[in-house]
Design a protein around this motif. Structure first.
Motif, short mmCIF file in Angstrom:
data_model
loop_
_atom_site.label_atom_id
_atom_site.label_comp_id
_atom_site.label_asym_id
_atom_site.label_seq_id
_atom_site.Cartn_x
_atom_site.Cartn_y
_atom_site.Cartn_z
N LEU A 24 0.92 -1.28 0.02
CA LEU A 24 0.30 -0.09 -0.02
C LEU A 24 0.91 1.24 0.04
N LYS A 25 0.47 2.26 -0.88
CA LYS A 25 1.34 3.62 -0.90
C LYS A 25 0.29 4.64 -0.92
N LYS A 26 1.10 5.82 -0.53
CA LYS A 26 0.42 7.11 -0.77
C LYS A 26 1.64 8.04 -0.90
N PRO A 27 1.52 8.92 -1.86
CA PRO A 27 2.58 10.01 -2.14
C PRO A 27 2.94 10.86 -1.07
N SER A 28 1.79 11.38 -0.36
CA SER A 28 1.98 12.42 0.33
C SER A 28 1.01 11.96 1.79
N ALA A 29 1.79 11.50 2.76
CA ALA A 29 0.95 11.16 3.97
C ALA A 29 0.48 12.30 4.68
N LEU A 30 -0.88 12.27 5.37
CA LEU A 30 -1.51 12.94 6.35
C LEU A 30 -1.56 12.54 7.76
N VAL A 31 -1.61 13.52 8.60
CA VAL A 31 -1.79 13.02 9.93
C VAL A 31 -3.09 12.09 10.22
N SER A 32 -4.10 12.75 9.51
CA SER A 32 -5.40 11.89 9.75
C SER A 32 -5.19 10.36 9.10
N ASP A 33 -4.32 10.01 8.30
CA ASP A 33 -4.04 8.90 7.86
C ASP A 33 -3.68 7.87 8.81
N SER A 34 -3.24 8.15 10.04
CA SER A 34 -2.82 7.31 11.30
C SER A 34 -4.05 6.58 11.59
N ALA A 35 -3.81 5.02 11.44
CA ALA A 35 -4.67 4.23 11.77
C ALA A 35 -4.25 2.87 11.78
N LEU A 36 -4.90 1.68 11.78
CA LEU A 36 -4.32 0.46 11.57
C LEU A 36 -4.80 0.05 10.24
N TYR A 37 -3.83 -0.73 9.43
CA TYR A 37 -4.22 -1.09 7.89
C TYR A 37 -3.79 -2.79 8.06
N PHE A 38 -5.20 -3.20 7.45
CA PHE A 38 -5.09 -4.70 6.98
C PHE A 38 -4.92 -4.84 5.62
N CYS A 39 -4.24 -5.91 5.05
CA CYS A 39 -4.14 -6.49 4.01
C CYS A 39 -4.96 -7.73 4.09
#
Lengths: 112, 116
Positions: free
Chosen positions: B76-91
């Motif tokens: 998983l990728k994102k070019p520019s992270a945001l503070v609001s992206d902070s979370a738990l990510y599951f594949c």
């Protein structure tokens, strides 16, 4: 706005009591999953159904857990008797034909 | 048996920097692959999926993922992270070749922490 609905959102019960959790899948979805989430074990698949028929319940402790789909709009997960180690968040999810699954908000179960 | 590995328990990144959350999978047939995000006290939210076709998949909130069959990866990728992206990510993975409704198997999750 279609969504998976789980009830109750929170449940506190005493050890030995029966617990029933309910899930209303998205209308038209034919596959329903039950997952349990804990800090130690992460997301565990307990059971899943397609067209109301159980396909796999190997993740459930058979002696105390049971899962059913009485009709296409209701899935239930029962624990009898409950134990403190069952404390977790239980999620229901539904999908159509192997597409992405949509999750409910979960039932947070605490067994004391 | 199918499985998913998320090798990082946590990923830390500064806001504005690119982020990558790693995922590798194992299935006997061809995979369906998914990414989900979970915010505190919420259910899992679908972000994106790979079914077939273009190896680069675009999803919600500016996220994308690249399917690499030879490396059995779906990062998983994102070019520019945001503070609001902070979370738990599951594949997650399903076996596309299994015919009937197939099991949806999740990784252990990666916590993304984005700081200012």
């Amino acid at each position: 706005d279609a969504r998976v609905t789980q009830t109750p959102r929170h449940k506190v019960t005493e050890m030995g009591q029966e617990v029933t959790m309910r899930c209303q899948p998205i209308l038209g979805h034919n596959t329903v999953f039950w997952y349990r989430q804990t800090m130690m074990q992460g997301l565990e698949l307990l059971a899943y159904f397609r067209n109301r028929a159980p396909l796999d319940d190997s993740g459930m402790p058979k002696d105390r857990f049971s899962a059913e789909m009485p009709d296409a709009t209701l899935a239930t997960l029962k624990i009898q008797p409950s134990e403190p180690r069952d404390s977790a968040v239980y999620f229901c999810a539904s999908d159509w034909e192997n597409t992405e699954a949509f999750f409910g908000q979960g039932t947070r179960l605490t067994v004391v | 048996a199918q499985s998913v590995a998320q090798p990082e328990d946590q990923v830390n990144v500064a806001e504005g920097n690119p982020l990558t959350v790693k995922c590798t999978y194992s299935v006997s047939g061809n995979p369906y692959l998914f990414w989900y995000v979970q915010y505190p006290n919420r259910g899992l939210q679908f972000l994106l999926k790979y079914i077939t076709g273009d190896n680069l998949v675009k999803g919600s909130y500016g996220f994308e993922a690249e399917f690499n069959k030879s490396q059995t990866s779906f990062h998983l990728k994102k070019p520019s992270a945001l503070v609001s992206d902070s979370a738990l990510y599951f594949c997650a993975v399903r076996d596309r070749s299994s015919g009937t409704a197939s099991k949806l198997t999740f990784g252990t999750g990666t916590r993304l922490q984005v700081t200012l």
